[in-house]
Design an enzyme around this catalytic site. Structure first.
Site, PDB file in Angstrom:
ATOM      1  N   CYS A 444      84.907  38.494 -25.803  1.00 49.76           N
ATOM      2  CA  CYS A 444      84.886  37.294 -24.954  1.00 49.76           C
ATOM      3  C   CYS A 444      83.634  36.454 -25.188  1.00 49.76           C
ATOM      4  O   CYS A 444      83.679  35.231 -25.065  1.00 49.76           O
ATOM      5  CB  CYS A 444      85.017  37.686 -23.486  1.00 49.76           C
ATOM      6  SG  CYS A 444      83.705  38.772 -22.885  1.00 49.76           S
ATOM      7  N   HIS A 586      82.366  39.347 -18.039  1.00 50.23           N
ATOM      8  CA  HIS A 586      83.246  38.428 -18.768  1.00 50.23           C
ATOM      9  C   HIS A 586      82.523  37.101 -18.989  1.00 50.23           C
ATOM     10  O   HIS A 586      81.871  36.566 -18.081  1.00 50.23           O
ATOM     11  CB  HIS A 586      84.540  38.208 -17.979  1.00 50.23           C
ATOM     12  CG  HIS A 586      85.513  37.314 -18.679  1.00 50.23           C
ATOM     13  ND1 HIS A 586      86.108  37.649 -19.869  1.00 50.23           N
ATOM     14  CD2 HIS A 586      85.999  36.089 -18.349  1.00 50.23           C
ATOM     15  CE1 HIS A 586      86.922  36.678 -20.243  1.00 50.23           C
ATOM     16  NE2 HIS A 586      86.865  35.726 -19.330  1.00 50.23           N
TER      17      HIS A 586
END
Length: 708
Positions: A444, A586
């Site tokens: 990510c 994230h």
């Protein structure tokens, strides 16, 4: 004897072939080198008729038949005259079988034993028929089948029988259980005991007295397989037990397995991975495009065969909650929250996306000299087109639902005000940041960096490879910065610990290994290296604390701050930064929307820019007006806030707004932006322009209804 009468018999099917035939006409077996027989190949002397077979007869002068299964099997002497006269008819299909056959050659039906009062078919003597002799070939078939079956191991997921040397299932790729050695030993012991019993029975029949009572012939191959039962063995790897053959309808299971596809097997492996706390199985299912909200069906629960863990209607989230897999639950909940179909430019324009990936790979170069770091030669910044505001409100809402990550946007704006906390920046200066939706895999960070610059994912791991090569080629430079920064950071928090050089080297080796593993999560050091690859600053707006699902603070995240390419010369770098967002493990790309420049902004600086340039003001302070940390400074660069602010002004174009907020200016231009990125965005936006007339028409009809 003429040439026409000389024929040779196939040793497998006993078919009489012409002498010129190289292979058997019936079964295509190779012609033997020495077996050439006359027209009546099975004819033997009258004294041989009815003689029982014995091992001593193998070396006799008569022509033997070799069993086709194995060269080591005993040779059987044939007596064509007597057998042809005493064939028995199958009670199912009426096929005439040879008297030595214990089941029908056509339908494999078991031969019925004639009653004592029944007379032979072709003889009128009224003598009681002798029970047919036992074919030794059948015993060898049973021996080989039993040995092979005992050595095979059964997959705990799909029940497929694999070869002993197979490490994974040939059908579903599930790994072989650790208890296979015990299974193999148990099966070998059972096989050896049954084989020994067969050997004793066979030799007693062949060597016993002719006047003694003969034993009944062994069961046929079909009945033998019916009597073979699978052992109940608890598989330690998956906790799934193999049921007995009589308890499971294997035909139904085979039909279920034949209907399943690769994504179905990946889903079952992911379910087992949640139970066994194996995140790689879940990631493999996600990377293949699997639906996280998929539910277990009755057939899938039957294949898994563990009612205590799996039930119909269960999803991966249900399993994670049931077995208290907190780490997996965080990843799965993030996926489930994105139930709306995502439609970002990189997914819509696949051909242009591939061209952009090739363009990125071509723009990567390596600097010559001592600091041999990789770098990108193009300056590209991704911004949302201003034409979005021309769409109807309903279409805009649909576009943002498919483009943005609403959960990340809410967490960064409301739960902990990290972005868009200044009304001056968000409204008057038109510098509102939007969190683009991003994949939740371990890449990510790399995906968000390419989204903020080129608007695509790092699908081919081009950026990860450049990160890995730069860390290894410039290991000494980055290691010195990292070690000095970690030492200062620990002392600033009052930890006052010191590590030996061996411990520092071990930690650094772990950081290097993360860069080389696709899907592995990255750390602050990797962001620092990415800033050098981009040759521009990276600003991370992230949550301050790690929190549990109950909202309890577990520790500092340490990601928020500014990452400068300090190891480059300032003249070699660009001063326009990119922005990333960090929430609960994230990363997301933070991008702005195109605007009309500086006409009515009133920022406290005299800026000479073109009308086609979009400028976004990125705050360098948090909501409490504290300066963001600059990562990986050495002892000479740390200093106080004034020195750090001076350092920020040297590496970025900074100014102070009328409200007193220190900001960095992110500049992007349509004319200087890459044409492939501009074309990709325009093609993506056309999808929403096409649904505009339908919405306008429906709105117009509603207005007419209101007027009436």
């Amino acid at each position: 004897m003429t040439e026409r009468g000389i024929k040779w018999a196939c040793e497998y099917c006993t078919y009489e072939n012409w002498p010129s035939a190289v292979k058997c006409t019936m079964c295509r077996a190779q012609r033997p080198n020495t077996t050439i027989i006359t027209e009546d190949p099975f004819k033997s002397s009258p004294s041989d008729i009815g003689r029982d077979w014995s091992p001593a007869g193998i070396g006799s002068g008569n022509s033997p038949l070799i069993c086709p299964d194995s060269s080591a099997r005993p040779r059987v002497k044939s007596s064509y005259s007597s057998e042809n006269a005493t064939k028995w008819s199958c009670h199912m299909c009426t096929y005439l079988n040879w008297p030595r056959a214990i089941r029908c050659t056509q339908c494999l039906c078991q031969r019925r034993t004639r009653s004592p009062t029944e007379s032979p078919q072709s003889s009128g003597s009224g003598l009681r028929p002798v029970p047919p002799p036992v074919d030794p070939c059948e015993e060898y078939n049973d021996r080989n089948r039993l040995i092979t079956r005992a050595q095979h191991w059964t997959c705990s997921i799909c029940t497929y029988g694999n070869w002993p040397k197979a490490r994974k299932c040939a059908v579903c790729d599930h790994p072989r259980p650790n208890s296979f050695e015990a299974i193999e030993l148990a099966g070998a012991e059972e096989a050896s005991s049954i084989i020994n019993e067969q050997d004793r029975a066979r030799w007693s029949r062949s060597c016993g007295s002719s006047n003694s009572q003969r034993r009944s012939p062994p069961t046929s191959k079909h009945e033998f397989e019916k009597k073979m039962d699978f052992q109940r063995i608890e598989l330690a790897a998956s906790g799934v037990s193999c049921k007995d053959e009589r308890e499971v309808d294997f035909k139904k299971l085979k039909q279920i397995k034949n209907r399943m596809k690769k994504i179905d097997w990946l889903f079952l492996n992911a379910c087992i991975g949640v139970v066994e706390e194996d995140l790689t199985a879940v990631e493999a299912y996600k990377s293949a495009g699997g639906d996280i909200a998929r539910q277990l069906t009755a057939d899938e629960v039957r294949l898994l065969n563990r009612p205590s863990a799996f039930d119909v209607g269960y999803t991966l989230v249900h399993l994670a909650i049931r077995f208290q897999r907190q780490d997996m639950l965080a990843v799965l909940l993030t996926e489930v929250s994105q139930q709306a179909a995502k439609s970002i430019p990189a997914m819509v324009c696949l051909e242009l996306t591939e061209q952009i990936r090739r363009e990125i790979a071509a723009s990567l170069h390596q600097r010559k000299g001592d600091f041999a770091c990789h770098f990108l030669s193009d300056l590209v910044t991704f911004t949302l087109p201003a034409d979005i505001e021309d769409l109807p409100p309903t279409v805009q809402e649909k576009l943002f639902d498919e483009l943005l990550d609403r959960d990340v946007q809410k967490e960064l704006e409301e739960e902990s005000p990290v972005i868009n906390w200044s009304l001056e920046l968000g409204t008057r200066l038109d510098s509102r940041l939007y969190a683009l939706w991003n994949r939740t895999a371990g890449d990510c960070l790399l995906d968000s960096v390419l989204q903020a610059t080129w608007g695509i994912y790092d699908k081919d791991s081009v950026l990860r490879k450049a990160l890995h090569d730069s860390l290894h080629d410039c290991s000494h430079w980055f290691y010195t910065r990292w070690k000095e920064w970690e030492s200062w950071y620990s002392q600033s928090f009052g930890l006052h610990f010191s590590l030996r050089e061996e411990q520092w080297q071990e930690d650094w080796a772990f950081i290097l290994s993360l860069a080389s593993q696709p899907g592995a999560s990255l750390e602050q050091t990797h962001i620092f290296v990415l800033a050098h690859i981009l040759r521009r600053p990276i600003i991370v707006y992230g949550v301050k604390y790690y929190k549990s699902f109950r909202g309890e603070a577990l520790g500092y995240t340490r990601f928020q701050g500014v990452y400068l390419p300090l190891l480059w010369e300032q003249s070699f770098c660009w001063k326009s930064p990119i922005a990333l967002g960090y929430t609960r493990g994230h990363f997301s790309a933070l991008v702005a929307m195109e605007n009309d420049g500086f006409d009515n902004r009133g920022a406290g600086a005299n800026l000479n820019t073109d009308d086609d340039v979009t400028v976004t003001f990125l705050p360098l302070v948090d909501s409490e007006r504290k300066l963001l940390h600059i990562h990986f400074l050495n002892a000479q660069e740390i200093g106080n806030e004034e020195q750090q602010e001076k350092l920020l002004r040297e590496w970025m174009d900074c100014c102070v707004t009328e409200g007193g907020v220190l900001v960095a200016m992110q500049k992007s231009s349509r004319r200087r932006n890459h044409p492939l990125v501009t074309q990709m965005v325009e093609k993506w936006l056309d999808r929403y322009r096409q649904i505009r007339p339908c919405v306008s028409l429906s709105d117009g009809e509603d207005e007419d209804d209101d007027d009436e």
